[in-house]
Design a protein around this motif. Structure first.
Motif, PDB file in Angstrom:
ATOM      1  N   LEU A 380       0.823  -1.206   0.000  1.00 54.53           N
ATOM      2  CA  LEU A 380       0.000   0.000   0.000  1.00 54.53           C
ATOM      3  C   LEU A 380       0.862   1.264   0.000  1.00 54.53           C
ATOM      4  O   LEU A 380       0.516   2.261  -0.631  1.00 54.53           O
ATOM      5  N   TRP A 381       2.007   1.222   0.673  1.00 52.27           N
ATOM      6  CA  TRP A 381       2.926   2.361   0.656  1.00 52.27           C
ATOM      7  C   TRP A 381       3.598   2.518  -0.708  1.00 52.27           C
ATOM      8  O   TRP A 381       4.122   3.588  -1.037  1.00 52.27           O
ATOM      9  N   SER A 382       3.612   1.454  -1.512  1.00 52.73           N
ATOM     10  CA  SER A 382       4.302   1.500  -2.807  1.00 52.73           C
ATOM     11  C   SER A 382       3.440   2.034  -3.935  1.00 52.73           C
ATOM     12  O   SER A 382       3.817   1.960  -5.099  1.00 52.73           O
ATOM     13  N   LYS A 383       2.277   2.569  -3.609  1.00 52.32           N
ATOM     14  CA  LYS A 383       1.508   3.298  -4.610  1.00 52.32           C
ATOM     15  C   LYS A 383       2.236   4.606  -4.933  1.00 52.32           C
ATOM     16  O   LYS A 383       2.828   5.222  -4.049  1.00 52.32           O
ATOM     17  N   GLN A 384       2.162   5.032  -6.176  1.00 52.00           N
ATOM     18  CA  GLN A 384       2.872   6.248  -6.589  1.00 52.00           C
ATOM     19  C   GLN A 384       2.116   6.947  -7.707  1.00 52.00           C
ATOM     20  O   GLN A 384       1.604   6.295  -8.614  1.00 52.00           O
ATOM     21  N   VAL A 385       2.045   8.263  -7.633  1.00 47.23           N
ATOM     22  CA  VAL A 385       1.551   9.026  -8.777  1.00 47.23           C
ATOM     23  C   VAL A 385       2.608   8.953  -9.871  1.00 47.23           C
ATOM     24  O   VAL A 385       3.755   9.336  -9.665  1.00 47.23           O
ATOM     25  N   TYR A 386       2.220   8.434 -11.029  1.00 48.79           N
ATOM     26  CA  TYR A 386       3.157   8.260 -12.136  1.00 48.79           C
ATOM     27  C   TYR A 386       2.728   9.169 -13.280  1.00 48.79           C
ATOM     28  O   TYR A 386       1.700   8.940 -13.923  1.00 48.79           O
ATOM     29  N   ARG A 387       3.523  10.200 -13.514  1.00 51.26           N
ATOM     30  CA  ARG A 387       3.226  11.180 -14.567  1.00 51.26           C
ATOM     31  C   ARG A 387       4.305  11.072 -15.630  1.00 51.26           C
ATOM     32  O   ARG A 387       5.500  11.157 -15.339  1.00 51.26           O
ATOM     33  N   TYR A 388       3.875  10.919 -16.886  1.00 49.94           N
ATOM     34  CA  TYR A 388       4.842  10.807 -17.983  1.00 49.94           C
ATOM     35  C   TYR A 388       4.103  10.923 -19.304  1.00 49.94           C
ATOM     36  O   TYR A 388       3.286  10.072 -19.647  1.00 49.94           O
ATOM     37  N   SER A 389       4.387  12.005 -20.050  1.00 52.54           N
ATOM     38  CA  SER A 389       3.902  12.139 -21.417  1.00 52.54           C
ATOM     39  C   SER A 389       5.100  11.924 -22.334  1.00 52.54           C
ATOM     40  O   SER A 389       5.993  12.778 -22.407  1.00 52.54           O
ATOM     41  N   VAL A 390       5.155  10.788 -23.001  1.00 48.52           N
ATOM     42  CA  VAL A 390       6.307  10.482 -23.849  1.00 48.52           C
ATOM     43  C   VAL A 390       6.433  11.510 -24.975  1.00 48.52           C
ATOM     44  O   VAL A 390       7.544  11.952 -25.308  1.00 48.52           O
ATOM     45  N   GLU A 391       5.307  11.918 -25.561  1.00 49.07           N
ATOM     46  CA  GLU A 391       5.334  12.914 -26.637  1.00 49.07           C
ATOM     47  C   GLU A 391       5.969  14.221 -26.147  1.00 49.07           C
ATOM     48  O   GLU A 391       6.860  14.787 -26.798  1.00 49.07           O
ATOM     49  N   GLN A 392       5.518  14.693 -25.001  1.00 53.02           N
ATOM     50  CA  GLN A 392       6.049  15.940 -24.455  1.00 53.02           C
ATOM     51  C   GLN A 392       7.519  15.789 -24.062  1.00 53.02           C
ATOM     52  O   GLN A 392       8.334  16.684 -24.263  1.00 53.02           O
ATOM     53  N   TRP A 393       7.849  14.643 -23.519  1.00 57.54           N
ATOM     54  CA  TRP A 393       9.227  14.365 -23.088  1.00 57.54           C
ATOM     55  C   TRP A 393      10.185  14.350 -24.279  1.00 57.54           C
ATOM     56  O   TRP A 393      11.282  14.891 -24.216  1.00 57.54           O
ATOM     57  N   LEU A 394       9.765  13.732 -25.374  1.00 55.46           N
ATOM     58  CA  LEU A 394      10.608  13.692 -26.572  1.00 55.46           C
ATOM     59  C   LEU A 394      10.740  15.071 -27.206  1.00 55.46           C
ATOM     60  O   LEU A 394      11.808  15.456 -27.695  1.00 55.46           O
ATOM     61  N   LYS A 395       9.663  15.839 -27.194  1.00 56.27           N
ATOM     62  CA  LYS A 395       9.648  17.153 -27.831  1.00 56.27           C
ATOM     63  C   LYS A 395      10.406  18.185 -27.006  1.00 56.27           C
ATOM     64  O   LYS A 395      11.067  19.076 -27.551  1.00 56.27           O
ATOM     65  N   GLY A 396      10.339  18.068 -25.677  1.00 61.03           N
ATOM     66  CA  GLY A 396      10.970  19.049 -24.809  1.00 61.03           C
ATOM     67  C   GLY A 396      10.021  20.175 -24.452  1.00 61.03           C
ATOM     68  O   GLY A 396       8.922  20.290 -25.011  1.00 61.03           O
ATOM     69  N   ASP A 397      10.439  21.020 -23.529  1.00 61.38           N
ATOM     70  CA  ASP A 397       9.609  22.114 -23.036  1.00 61.38           C
ATOM     71  C   ASP A 397      10.064  23.444 -23.623  1.00 61.38           C
ATOM     72  O   ASP A 397      11.251  23.672 -23.854  1.00 61.38           O
ATOM     73  N   THR A 398       9.124  24.341 -23.830  1.00 60.98           N
ATOM     74  CA  THR A 398       9.428  25.597 -24.506  1.00 60.98           C
ATOM     75  C   THR A 398      10.380  26.481 -23.711  1.00 60.98           C
ATOM     76  O   THR A 398      11.103  27.293 -24.289  1.00 60.98           O
ATOM     77  N   THR A 399      10.389  26.326 -22.391  1.00 58.32           N
ATOM     78  CA  THR A 399      11.261  27.173 -21.571  1.00 58.32           C
ATOM     79  C   THR A 399      12.622  26.533 -21.301  1.00 58.32           C
ATOM     80  O   THR A 399      13.463  27.139 -20.639  1.00 58.32           O
ATOM     81  N   MET A 400      12.820  25.355 -21.823  1.00 60.60           N
ATOM     82  CA  MET A 400      14.067  24.634 -21.582  1.00 60.60           C
ATOM     83  C   MET A 400      14.845  24.475 -22.894  1.00 60.60           C
ATOM     84  O   MET A 400      14.266  24.606 -23.980  1.00 60.60           O
ATOM     85  N   PRO A 401      16.146  24.155 -22.815  1.00 58.47           N
ATOM     86  CA  PRO A 401      16.904  23.899 -24.048  1.00 58.47           C
ATOM     87  C   PRO A 401      16.289  22.754 -24.841  1.00 58.47           C
ATOM     88  O   PRO A 401      15.722  21.814 -24.274  1.00 58.47           O
ATOM     89  N   GLU A 402      16.399  22.801 -26.148  1.00 54.25           N
ATOM     90  CA  GLU A 402      15.849  21.752 -27.009  1.00 54.25           C
ATOM     91  C   GLU A 402      16.574  20.434 -26.744  1.00 54.25           C
ATOM     92  O   GLU A 402      17.800  20.416 -26.622  1.00 54.25           O
ATOM     93  N   PRO A 403      15.832  19.326 -26.620  1.00 55.68           N
ATOM     94  CA  PRO A 403      16.492  18.040 -26.381  1.00 55.68           C
ATOM     95  C   PRO A 403      17.505  17.722 -27.473  1.00 55.68           C
ATOM     96  O   PRO A 403      17.294  18.068 -28.642  1.00 55.68           O
ATOM     97  N   PRO A 404      18.610  17.076 -27.125  1.00 50.16           N
ATOM     98  CA  PRO A 404      19.659  16.798 -28.115  1.00 50.16           C
ATOM     99  C   PRO A 404      19.190  15.824 -29.188  1.00 50.16           C
ATOM    100  O   PRO A 404      18.261  15.041 -28.978  1.00 50.16           O
ATOM    101  N   GLU A 405      19.835  15.904 -30.330  1.00 49.35           N
ATOM    102  CA  GLU A 405      19.515  15.007 -31.445  1.00 49.35           C
ATOM    103  C   GLU A 405      19.851  13.575 -31.061  1.00 49.35           C
ATOM    104  O   GLU A 405      20.792  13.321 -30.328  1.00 49.35           O
TER     105      GLU A 405
END
Length: 911
Positions: A380-405
């Motif tokens: 029961l303690w090992s429950k976790q909120v798991y947040r992950y958008s693969v599309e957003q992660w691959l694309k990167g965030d507008t306020t951060m440096p562009e992910p490397p090639e």
């Protein structure tokens, strides 16, 4: 129905959100794939433990013994300082995959002691050294040790000598779903007075720094501070979560209010990257203020997004002190720490006791009861909120440096977009879901919260998880990898457990039907992708068994060609039978499903025929001479040195791979067949008209106990060999103490290979498998996982269950020698019970008042303040039962809770 059952009922009826707050905070967010924006995919190195103090996370948060809301917007956890450490203890430290001589490994002592399913009550313990934490020593010593040496543990450093540590207990008790009482008790276990700084921390996950135009939330000192009692109040404001107040108890004797340190949950760019900070108030501001005396690092305006009240406690030897807080959505509380605080805390403790007592109404020893309760607490303690958008992660965030090639991990899984509470294998070592782990978690979870277990299995089949082609995502490092297809098995078992738990008052059939429909897609994916030659013999990949063979089964073979896998084919046979069981159940109310049942019956028949009969004695999966199943290496055409059969080679490794066929078994009740005439007619037609195929289901003609029929992969005829003889021969090795049978369960590799290692040569290189009952000497899969001798709970559990099914058909008269050569004969239910007892014994106090799980650790074996805090490891030493691998993988090792339950019910019935 006790109060916790009532809360569960209200929660699942969407009446009261008792599960809105829980232990959903990860134990480790640094070093995860989600936080890795490197070109090389070196997640462990890109975002390190050292950076975690100063660098804001993108996708989640971690903390020490913490809680958060179900969207992980607002978080609460412990922070500690002993006056000697170089950093605040805000999170758990451990070695990365590259630092440990056996892979990643947490180097802390913490225990999930209790939890109710609604988290109305939670209890956690952390053991904090009073001397400086030996970060550098742990890294240096483990790095210089080889794979043939044990891991260098925190206890080995001497930092706990003379009991110079603090026990820090935290209890959470809900007065209402969003009114949470927090009691933190600190115990000086050492021989001298010592001081500890306690900084309970409240903070918002950083959602505003990534260019999503999210309104920034805020924390501020509230005007509700109560001067007469010395309490302080912090107000948390969030646009969607609403407002909460954290009451921090002061001293009632001198009206001393705890100082509040405010800062921002923002990256310290100057410290991490050598850049400039937009504000002087950053994530490590509280650390800098306390540890380094930088008083200007915290905001004198008493506002921010991260805050800690500061309690400096001086404790004499053996002294205990309590700090109380209260996190609530109630705007005003006249007496937050009045008499009702202690009354509510005591009530929730008692309700937790009542809930678990009702779970096991039969006679059970105190030790087993404690083991079961801590196992469920860990789950029961090992429950976790798991947040992950693969599309957003691959694309990167507008306020951060562009992910490397070239950054492309999981690029074929762009549809994955998650924000769910998921049961994790281990929130430090594996703080990401794994498909086959999750299936096993759901079995013991269903004992206490069937609806949550059902939702977990349903979740992975939803469109934001399951690939459009039908594949289930494996795990974060490689969603496209292949775990054993046990989702159908878990769905069926959870359905049956839920029926038993709730009775006829709840209809679980919609859950069964919904998941069954999605699993049809997954089954088709398996058939299309993993049966290369279309002959019902499957490859599958590593299938969760990591380094069990001579090759990395996830990678291209060094020989070329394919590996026809005994376990891959057996898992598919088991999958067929699981789908068949579900289809028959659904057909009882909807005749359409009879056609589906027929499909899976026929598919199983063809797989069984392929596994047992394709090829000759040296090239099929079953080896008649050895009485065992092996993988078969199929070399590419033109690469056929030696005899005419060299292009198909049996890999004669006696491993769990050859025992998985035992798991493909099911029985059919005569009442079910009577109710389903179309399916029964098709079954009888097969028996009459397919003589070559029916040899795989001879038991369909010979009715067993109660006129039952049975389908079983290892119960097939071959020439003149009786089906029972094949089963018996496999069980001879399973129950041989010089082979698979350990005092603590079934080994993953036969001890036969201790004296007879298996060796294979290709391109001038030797590939070898030796019996290794403890840590692995192989670097495959990071070196922290070993299937070459230790005991693993998930496959042991499946074998126990399968033996029970065989007994259901064969009855008491069918007996085998257990252990092999002992002269002691048991029916298969008794064998299953014997295996269960051996597995449970890993955790129990033995005649020397020791727990095998604790191995040679002196404090864990002898100190009463350590011995009864049980850890549930990833796997266990094949000879002595000592815990190995991840120390908090309660997930599938939590199956011991179900084994204890089954054993208690069996002993009660027998008595």
């Amino acid at each position: 129905m006790n109060p916790e059952h009532q809360r569960l009922k209200a929660t699942h009826a969407s009446q009261t959100p008792w599960q809105k707050w829980g232990p959903y905070l990860s134990d480790r967010q640094w070093g995860t794939v989600r936080e890795d924006y490197s070109a090389t995919g070196a997640a462990w190195n890109y975002f390190s433990h050292q950076q975690s103090h100063s660098r804001a996370y993108r996708w989640g948060e971690d903390g020490l013994g913490g809680i958060c809301d179900d969207q992980q917007i607002l978080c609460f956890a412990l922070a500690l300082w002993n006056g000697n450490d170089p950093v605040l203890k805000e999170r758990l430290f451990g070695l990365t995959g590259d630092q440990g001589n056996h892979g990643e490994d947490v180097k802390e002592y913490y225990f999930y002691l209790d939890s109710t399913p609604t988290h109305s009550y939670l209890k956690f313990l952390y053991k904090y050294p009073q001397a400086e934490y030996p970060y550098a020593d742990l890294v240096a010593e483990n790095q210089q040790r080889g794979r043939d040496q044990p891991e260098y543990e925190l206890l080995d450093t001497g930092v706990f000598n003379e009991n110079r540590y603090f026990d820090v207990f935290v209890e959470y008790a809900k007065a209402s779903p969003e009114d949470i009482l927090i009691a933190i008790e600190v115990v000086n276990c050492g021989p001298e007075a010592a001081t500890i700084h306690l900084l309970p921390t409240l903070w918002f996950r950083n959602t505003w720094a990534w260019g999503d135009e999210v309104e920034k939330p805020g924390l501020r000192r509230s005007k509700q501070s109560f001067a007469p009692t010395g309490d302080a109040v912090i107000e948390a404001s969030h646009l969607t979560l609403g407002n909460y107040w954290l009451h921090c108890e002061g001293s009632s004797t001198n009206a001393e209010t705890p100082p509040l340190y405010f800062t921002e949950n923002e990256t310290n760019y100057a410290a991490v990257f050598g850049g400039e900070n937009a504000s002087p108030y950053v994530k490590d501001g509280i650390h800098n203020a306390l540890v380094h005396g930088q008083t200007d690092a915290v905001n004198p305006a008493q506002v921010g997004t991260k805050v800690s009240p500061h309690y400096q406690l001086s404790l004499g030897a053996g002294e205990r002190q309590m700090v109380r807080l209260r996190l609530t959505n109630q705007p005003t509380l006249a007496h937050p720490f009045g008499a009702d605080f202690e009354t509510t805390l005591q009530t929730r403790r008692q309700e937790a006791d009542d809930f678990y007592k009702a779970l096991t109404p039969f006679e059970m020893g105190d030790d087993q009861r404690q083991i079961q309760r801590q196992a469920i607490a860990g789950l029961l303690w090992s429950k976790q909120v798991y947040r992950y958008s693969v599309e957003q992660w691959l694309k990167g965030d507008t306020t951060m440096p562009e992910p490397p090639e070239g950054r492309s991990r999981n690029r074929h899984w762009r549809h994955i977009d998650t924000a769910d509470i998921i049961s994790m294998p281990d929130k430090w070592e594996y703080p990401w879901f794994a498909a086959w782990d999750l299936a096993f978690h759901c079995i013991p979870l269903a004992m206490v919260d069937p609806e949550f277990a059902k939702r977990q299995l349903d979740l992975l089949t939803r469109e934001w998880y399951m690939h459009p082609n039908g594949q289930l995502p494996a795990y974060e490092w490689a969603f496209g990898d292949v775990n054993p297809p046990v989702h159908a098995w878990a769905t069926w078992r959870v359905y049956k457990i839920a029926q038993k738990m709730t009775g006829p008052s709840v209809d679980h059939r919609p859950f069964l039907e919904r998941v069954f429909q999605k699993l049809l897609l997954n089954f088709t994916w398996w058939v299309n992708r993993k049966d290369a030659e279309g002959k019902n013999v499957f490859e599958g990949g590593f299938l969760g068994l990591d380094n069990i063979g001579v090759f990395d089964r996830s990678a291209p073979l060094p020989t070329g060609g394919t590996l026809e896998q005994s376990d891959g084919t057996s898992w598919m046979a088991m999958y067929c039978l699981n789908m068949l069981e579900m289809a028959l159940e659904l057909a009882l109310e909807n005749p359409v499903y009879e056609d589906m049942a027929t499909k899976f019956f026929e598919h199983f028949i063809y797989i069984a025929d392929a596994m047992n009969h394709i090829g000759d004695d040296q090239t099929r999966l079953w080896n008649e001479e050895d009485g065992f199943f092996y993988d078969v290496l199929h070399l590419p055409d033109g690469d056929r040195p030696g005899s005419a059969h060299d292009h198909r080679i049996q890999m004669k490794i006696r491993s769990m791979v050859g025992l998985i066929p035992l798991c493909a078994v099911m029985t059919l009740e005569p009442k079910t067949l009577e109710k389903l005439p179309n399916f029964t007619e098709r079954l009888e037609w097969f028996i009459q008209n397919r003589p070559k195929l029916k040899r795989n289901v001879a038991c369909m003609e010979t009715k067993g106990q109660g006129a039952r029929r049975m389908l079983a992969l290892c119960y097939a005829t071959l020439g003149q060999v009786e089906p029972r003889d094949r089963l018996r021969r496999l069980l001879e090795k399973l129950l041989d103490e010089s082979e698979f049978l350990s005092p603590y369960g079934i080994r993953a590799l036969s001890k036969y290979h201790a004296e007879h290692p298996y060796s294979f040569h290709a391109d001038g290189q030797e590939y070898r498998v030796d019996y290794e009952p403890a840590e692995s000497s192989s670097g495959l899969f990071g070196g922290n996982s070993n299937w070459r001798g230790p005991i693993w709970f998930p496959v042991n559990y499946l074998i126990v269950e399968s033996l029970q099914k065989f007994h259901h058909y064969l009855g008491d008269d069918y007996k085998v020698e257990c252990p092999t050569g002992s002269g002691q004969w048991m029916n298969l239910w008794e064998v299953a019970s014997e295996l269960s007892q051996r597995l449970i014994a890993i955790f129990e106090l033995d005649s020397e008042i020791k727990r095998p799980v604790n191995g040679s650790s002196n404090p864990f074996q002898h100190d009463p303040y350590w011995r009864d805090y049980v850890l549930f490891y990833e796997y266990f030493h094949g000879d002595n039962g000592a815990g190995l691998g991840a120390s908090h993988q309660t997930g599938w090792t939590g199956l011991v809770a179900k084994l204890i339950q089954q054993q208690g019910e069996y002993d009660t019935d027998r008595a």
